[in-house]
Motif scaffolding. Structure first.
Motif, PDB file in Angstrom:
ATOM      1  N   UNK A   9      -7.243  -3.241  -0.501  1.00  0.00           N
ATOM      2  CA  UNK A   9      -6.431  -2.144  -1.033  1.00  0.00           C
ATOM      3  C   UNK A   9      -5.310  -2.675  -1.928  1.00  0.00           C
ATOM      4  N   UNK A  10      -4.639  -3.752  -1.486  1.00  0.00           N
ATOM      5  CA  UNK A  10      -3.552  -4.329  -2.275  1.00  0.00           C
ATOM      6  C   UNK A  10      -4.062  -4.864  -3.603  1.00  0.00           C
ATOM      7  N   UNK A  11      -5.202  -5.546  -3.571  1.00  0.00           N
ATOM      8  CA  UNK A  11      -5.757  -6.126  -4.811  1.00  0.00           C
ATOM      9  C   UNK A  11      -6.173  -5.036  -5.794  1.00  0.00           C
ATOM     10  N   UNK A  12      -6.693  -3.908  -5.236  1.00  0.00           N
ATOM     11  CA  UNK A  12      -7.161  -2.819  -6.102  1.00  0.00           C
ATOM     12  C   UNK A  12      -6.033  -1.867  -6.479  1.00  0.00           C
ATOM     13  N   UNK A  13      -4.850  -2.009  -5.817  1.00  0.00           N
ATOM     14  CA  UNK A  13      -3.722  -1.144  -6.126  1.00  0.00           C
ATOM     15  C   UNK A  13      -3.873   0.266  -5.601  1.00  0.00           C
ATOM     16  N   UNK A  14      -4.473   0.397  -4.417  1.00  0.00           N
ATOM     17  CA  UNK A  14      -4.649   1.716  -3.801  1.00  0.00           C
ATOM     18  C   UNK A  14      -4.187   1.651  -2.354  1.00  0.00           C
ATOM     19  N   UNK A  15      -4.099   2.817  -1.723  1.00  0.00           N
ATOM     20  CA  UNK A  15      -3.733   2.874  -0.312  1.00  0.00           C
ATOM     21  C   UNK A  15      -4.923   2.440   0.545  1.00  0.00           C
TER      22      UNK A  15
END
Length: 345
Positions: A9-15
């Motif tokens: 999630x952090x790498x993709x920039x989402x929750x």
């Protein structure tokens, strides 16, 4: 360190909830196509895979089948397992194995263990139907699909069944040996620990009696499934019958036939000059002996493919599951190099 959902999630920039919805392909996802691609790319780069157990609990399917085999050392069962695993893999199902070590008491433990695992269905080789009746009821109550593999049955089971009819192969083997001139027979049967021979001795004697062979010329020996047990059991039989030895042996699996051949060789007997030998199963090793083993073969790949089709027809059923059905296969005699006319007295 193993990648976690929050890392993706952090790498993709989402929750994390958004990443979980996308990776598990939930129908309630409102993410854009671009966001989905970004999440899947992040998961691939980090080597992340959703927990199959968690996914199975949510969807009600683990996409896994359990298989119980009685003897890991016998290629007939491992070959079948390999065929079944390949067919299931094509449909994105996994296969897990349990090994009962040809022990009826331990077999109960293995069957119960399979039910406790995260599986959708189970298949196994029936060694004793009475011994396993309780398991079938447990499996049904637990909502597990079942395919059993067994010898030909007079009455159908209320489960999908693969039946192996050995009668035509056994009859062909007996006719072949009689045509060669044999009149003294011995049957070698490998039994699981705790298993009784049941009606087998009487059935074999009846088959020969119908062809004019008296009971005293038809012997029955039981042994365990180990090669050493077959070698010892048949060797002791040969030692006790020096004056009136049989000239033909039918072993109820190829491994027992190998053990019997070694026992004969230990005593200076030639196969097939002094003793004709027929096995059951047609395992590849039988073609690598100094004499290719004549045997009664089973269509293992067809059996495995049919097992997979039966299981998948239930696991993938969109409406009411199909009624239980039985598919019967016939074993066939395969003439090779271990039978010949009996020695001249």
């Amino acid at each position: 360190m193993k990648a976690r959902l929050k890392d993706v999630a952090a790498k993709a920039g989402v929750a994390p909830n958004t990443a979980s919805t996308i990776l598990n392909r939930r129908p309630n996802s409102w993410a854009s196509k671009e966001t989905e691609e970004r999440v899947f790319k992040a998961a691939e780069e980090l080597g992340y895979r959703p927990s199959r157990a968690a996914l199975g609990l949510r969807l009600g399917s683990f996409r896994t089948v359990g298989l119980l085999i009685p003897d890991l050392h016998n290629p007939i069962y491992t070959t079948y397992a390999d065929y079944l695993e390949c067919r299931l893999r094509e449909m994105d199902y996994d296969l897990i194995l349990e090994h009962s070590r040809t022990d009826l008491e331990y077999e109960k433990h293995c069957l119960d263990s399979l039910l406790e695992r995260q599986i959708d269905a189970v298949s196994y080789f029936v060694s004793d139907r009475k011994n396993q009746a309780a398991f079938l009821e447990k499996a049904k109550a637990a909502g597990k699909e079942v395919v059993v593999l067994t010898e030909a049955l007079e009455k159908p089971l209320p489960y999908d069944t693969i039946e192996m009819d050995f009668s035509s192969g056994i009859n062909a083997a007996i006719e072949h040996l009689l045509e060669l001139g044999h009149r003294r027979f011995v049957f070698l049967c490998a039994l699981a620990k705790g298993q009784e021979p049941g009606e087998r001795p009487d059935a074999y004697r009846r088959l020969l009696s119908e062809r004019g062979i008296p009971q005293q010329d038809c012997s029955f020996i039981s042994c365990a499934h180990e090669l050493s047990s077959a070698r010892t059991a048949f060797g002791e039989f040969l030692d006790a019958s020096k004056q009136d030895r049989p000239t033909a042996l039918i072993a109820m699996n190829d491994l027992s036939a190998f053990g019997a051949m070694r026992a004969a060789w230990d005593r200076g007997l030639d196969v097939p000059g002094d003793l004709s030998v027929i096995g059951v199963d047609d395992i590849p090793l039988g073609d690598c002996l100094y004499r290719r083993l004549t045997t009664i073969g089973q269509p293992l790949k067809k059996m495995a493919d049919t097992t997979a089709e039966m299981l998948l027809s239930r696991l993938e059923a969109k409406s009411a599951p199909p009624k239980p059905r039985a598919v019967r296969f016939e074993a066939k005699l395969l003439l090779k190099e271990t039978t010949a006319p009996p020695p001249v007295s």
